[in-house]
Design a protein around this motif. Structure first.
Motif, mmCIF file in Angstrom:
data_model
loop_
_atom_site.group_PDB
_atom_site.id
_atom_site.type_symbol
_atom_site.label_atom_id
_atom_site.label_comp_id
_atom_site.label_asym_id
_atom_site.label_seq_id
_atom_site.Cartn_x
_atom_site.Cartn_y
_atom_site.Cartn_z
ATOM 1 N N ASP A 18 -11.513 -5.327 10.602
ATOM 2 C CA ASP A 18 -10.279 -4.847 9.971
ATOM 3 C C ASP A 18 -10.543 -3.630 9.090
ATOM 4 O O ASP A 18 -9.778 -2.662 9.116
ATOM 5 C CB ASP A 18 -9.643 -5.974 9.152
ATOM 6 C CG ASP A 18 -8.245 -5.618 8.677
ATOM 7 O OD1 ASP A 18 -7.366 -5.393 9.532
ATOM 8 O OD2 ASP A 18 -8.032 -5.535 7.456
ATOM 9 N N ARG A 22 -8.951 0.095 9.694
ATOM 10 C CA ARG A 22 -8.122 0.766 8.674
ATOM 11 C C ARG A 22 -8.712 2.130 8.294
ATOM 12 O O ARG A 22 -7.965 3.094 8.092
ATOM 13 C CB ARG A 22 -7.986 -0.133 7.441
ATOM 14 C CG ARG A 22 -7.086 -1.347 7.651
ATOM 15 C CD ARG A 22 -6.983 -2.168 6.379
ATOM 16 N NE ARG A 22 -6.228 -3.388 6.551
ATOM 17 C CZ ARG A 22 -4.903 -3.508 6.438
ATOM 18 N NH1 ARG A 22 -4.174 -2.429 6.145
ATOM 19 N NH2 ARG A 22 -4.306 -4.669 6.590
ATOM 20 N N LYS A 25 -7.951 4.567 11.045
ATOM 21 C CA LYS A 25 -6.550 4.998 11.006
ATOM 22 C C LYS A 25 -6.360 6.132 9.999
ATOM 23 O O LYS A 25 -5.647 7.105 10.269
ATOM 24 C CB LYS A 25 -5.657 3.807 10.652
ATOM 25 C CG LYS A 25 -4.163 4.117 10.704
ATOM 26 C CD LYS A 25 -3.348 2.871 10.391
ATOM 27 C CE LYS A 25 -1.853 3.185 10.369
ATOM 28 N NZ LYS A 25 -1.049 1.983 10.009
ATOM 29 N N GLU A 37 -1.185 4.426 3.002
ATOM 30 C CA GLU A 37 -1.872 3.206 2.547
ATOM 31 C C GLU A 37 -1.786 3.013 1.036
ATOM 32 O O GLU A 37 -1.831 1.871 0.555
ATOM 33 C CB GLU A 37 -3.343 3.240 2.983
ATOM 34 C CG GLU A 37 -3.580 2.996 4.455
ATOM 35 C CD GLU A 37 -3.351 4.220 5.333
ATOM 36 O OE1 GLU A 37 -3.528 4.113 6.559
ATOM 37 O OE2 GLU A 37 -3.001 5.299 4.793
ATOM 38 N N ALA A 237 -7.019 1.831 1.730
ATOM 39 C CA ALA A 237 -7.114 1.147 3.019
ATOM 40 C C ALA A 237 -8.108 -0.010 2.952
ATOM 41 O O ALA A 237 -7.853 -1.109 3.463
ATOM 42 C CB ALA A 237 -7.529 2.145 4.097
ATOM 43 N N SER A 241 -7.420 -4.284 3.225
ATOM 44 C CA SER A 241 -8.161 -5.243 4.033
ATOM 45 C C SER A 241 -8.681 -6.392 3.177
ATOM 46 O O SER A 241 -8.591 -7.565 3.550
ATOM 47 C CB SER A 241 -9.328 -4.527 4.724
ATOM 48 O OG SER A 241 -9.979 -5.393 5.622
#
Length: 370
Positions: A18, A22, A25, A37, A237, A241
């Motif tokens: 994850d 992130r 991204k 974010e 980000a 997570s």
């Protein structure tokens, strides 16, 4: 083999896919400053603590600094705080030109003693800044009562207590403003610097949002003096997570802290001469145990023995802030803070500390003290 003081690797392995997704991204959209974010994280953090507003900033220290600026605290003003904390608490007060006024601590909780606050208030006092130390919230009902009587705002320095509760209310939503840190070793830690400020006051939220971007209320229009205090998108980000597993980690920290105490209390029953004080947590509090801190005699010698056994320890904090050369104070040392600072010692603490390792840690401490 040495026992790690904190364990960020195990946590990363749990959320690796994850976190990487992130970060990827963010790298793909390229909005590294105040990207989407950041707003998502602010909404999630505000919802978690139950506050109306959250402003993401570049560090816990910056959170305190911006909070003081938003309250228009400056030269000639005084802010009441604790001497038993990291220097950032008093440092930010001094950096805005105000004077930190130190009040001694409760020797059991290590937090500011609310019964001593009122006598320190003068006509120059502009705020009270308690610290929720080692993961346990300060005594906010009593602190807020004094503050309300004297019409003073309260800033919680919650750098170590994000996730803790006080009478079933969340740290960071207990006073006028709550400030926390996302330094990697904190209960909720980024992979770099980060912090946040929480409030239910619409005007303060607006002012702090402007201060963190050089006082801008719109592009290239600076309504006030500000600073560069933004949290970056990559850290936001990563924290998003980590927030997915944070409630589990808070529960684990509480369980591990309680187990430490139970193991030490059992050792003391077997060894009546064992002179060791475990953390005291008020019955209505839940600590996140940012540190598990005991009191011992002959601390330096004990630390050396434990280091030889592969057990790392730390001292938070060996010199009270009122005795630091950077913050000159004319008054003599405050007795409770001074006494505690000479005895506290923190042991390995993180949400992935298993029972067998804890038993080994307690065994090593008891053997070294015998």
């Amino acid at each position: 083999m040495s026992i790690p003081f904190i364990d960020l690797k195990t946590q990363y392995q749990r959320i690796e896919a994850d976190v990487n997704a992130r970060i990827k991204k963010v790298l793909e959209h390229g909005q590294y400053i105040l990207g989407p974010e950041v707003g998502e994280l602010e909404a999630k953090l505000a919802d978690y603590v139950g506050s109306k507003h959250c402003i993401g900033v570049s560090s816990g220290t910056m959170a305190l600094h911006i909070a003081l600026m938003a309250l228009d605290i400056g030269p000639g003003d005084e802010v009441i705080t604790t001497p038993f904390t990291f220097i950032a608490t008093a440092e930010t007060i001094a950096l805005v030109g105000a004077k930190p006024v130190f009040v001694d601590i409760d020797p059991h909780t290590y937090n500011i003693d609310p019964t001593k606050i009122e006598e320190a208030i003068t006509n120059k006092t502009k705020a009270i800044m308690p610290v929720s130390l080692y993961g346990q919230c300060a005594e906010f009902d009593a602190i807020n009562a004094v503050a309300e009587k004297h019409n003073l705002p309260v800033i919680e320095d919650a750098a170590q207590s994000f996730g803790a509760t006080y009478k079933n209310r969340m740290s960071c939503n207990l006073s006028t403003l709550g400030c926390t840190s996302f330094f990697p070793a904190k209960p909720l830690g980024a992979y770099g610097e980060g912090g946040a400020i929480f409030t239910n006051d619409d005007n303060l939220a607006k002012v702090m949002t402007e201060i963190r971007v050089h006082g801008q209320d719109k592009r290239y229009h600076h309504a006030r003096l500000g600073i560069n205090g933004r949290i970056d998108t990559l850290q936001a980000a990563i924290l998003l997570s980590k927030m997915d597993i944070f409630p589990d980690e808070v529960a684990a920290r509480w369980e591990i802290g309680q187990r430490y105490t139970q193991l030490f209390e059992a050792a003391k029953q077997s060894n009546p001469t064992l002179n060791l004080v475990t953390p005291y947590v008020e019955t209505y509090n839940k600590s996140v145990f940012a540190q598990y801190t005991i009191q011992v005699d002959n601390r330096d010698a004990l630390q050396q023995k434990l280091n030889e056994k592969g057990l790392p320890t730390a001292v938070h904090y060996p010199i009270p802030v009122d005795q630091q050369p950077a913050i000159p104070v004319d008054e003599p040392p405050l007795p409770n803070a001074k006494a505690v600072s000479e005895k506290v010692m923190s042991l390995p603490m993180h949400p992935y500390l298993d029972e067998a390792t804890q038993k080994d840690i307690v065994k090593k401490v008891v053997e070294a003290m015998s």
